[in-house]
Design an enzyme around this catalytic site. Sequence first.
Site, PDB file in Angstrom:
ATOM      1  N   GLY A 250     125.097  70.035  67.845  1.00  0.00           N
ATOM      2  CA  GLY A 250     125.581  68.681  67.608  1.00  0.00           C
ATOM      3  C   GLY A 250     124.621  67.629  68.120  1.00  0.00           C
ATOM      4  O   GLY A 250     124.412  66.588  67.472  1.00  0.00           O
ATOM      5  N   ASP A 251     124.009  67.868  69.273  1.00  0.00           N
ATOM      6  CA  ASP A 251     123.008  66.945  69.812  1.00  0.00           C
ATOM      7  C   ASP A 251     121.799  66.880  68.883  1.00  0.00           C
ATOM      8  O   ASP A 251     121.199  65.816  68.688  1.00  0.00           O
ATOM      9  CB  ASP A 251     122.558  67.410  71.200  1.00  0.00           C
TER      10      ASP A 251
END
Length: 306
Positions: A250-251
């Site tokens: 997600g990052d």
Amino acid sequence: MIYTVTFNPSLDYVIGAEKLEPGKINRTTRENIYPGGKGNNVSVVLSNLGHKSKALGFVSGFTGEALEKMLDDFGCYTDFIQLDNGFTRINVKINAGEETEINGQGPKISEEAIGKLYEKLDVLTKGDVLVLAGSIPNTLPEDIYERIMARLDGRGIRIVVDATKDLLMNVLKYHPFLIKPNNHELGDMFGVQLETDEEIIEYAGKLKEMGARNVLISMAGDGAILLDEHGKVYQGRPPKGEVLNSVGAGDSMVAGFVTGYLNTGDYEKAFELGIATGSASAFEYWLAEKEDVVKLLKKEPELYGL
């Protein structure tokens, strides 16, 4: 300049094992140590994609020194605040057929240290990007995200917020440039279970109505949905591949989106690069490098400024 803030960074001890048996001696099949924390992950992937960023946050002890050196080796600028107690935490990530995490607590953060962070953020100017990512340790005020955004409000800084529930909901009034909840977090915010893309789009729209400029919803193997500030909706599915690691995917999506937007000014290309970058990290044992991302792009990398 791009700035990232990680309130409780870590060294991530990432290990693989054939199986994990509680109460017994377990042997690793591979092991690595990486700089950890959501903001730091964003900084590393930004660097891999050609954008320097400055990583901010709090560090302490010998583990804090190691963290800073690792980030420097990955091409990131650092400007951490040194704490005089404890040590930067070590998080253990175990992949033994399924992923298990043991996360440390981290050192106590004083009011004086928080004040030093505010001073560092005060130098941001119009056009800068600030990424606020992750949970906050219990030694920080619960409204720290709000305090930061209120302090920087009206200065033309594009703020990205990747956080959950109240941390995210409470900053919408400051019109963040981008927010990135996943589909489960989106449902939790409104106390509903979202089953379809149409429902996800509906509730992502509510976050826009509450103040977010762009809403990016990650959905793991089902891809992502973007509602941009012009009212357009983009939907994308991830490329095929073997998922080796979900930590940092997600990052990585955030870093890919920011890179795509800064390089092209085009939300569709930013969205496509975000999906490719998040997927590339999921298909590796750690964060994606540029060549990993390029392999997954459906179009020529030059179109994304890579």
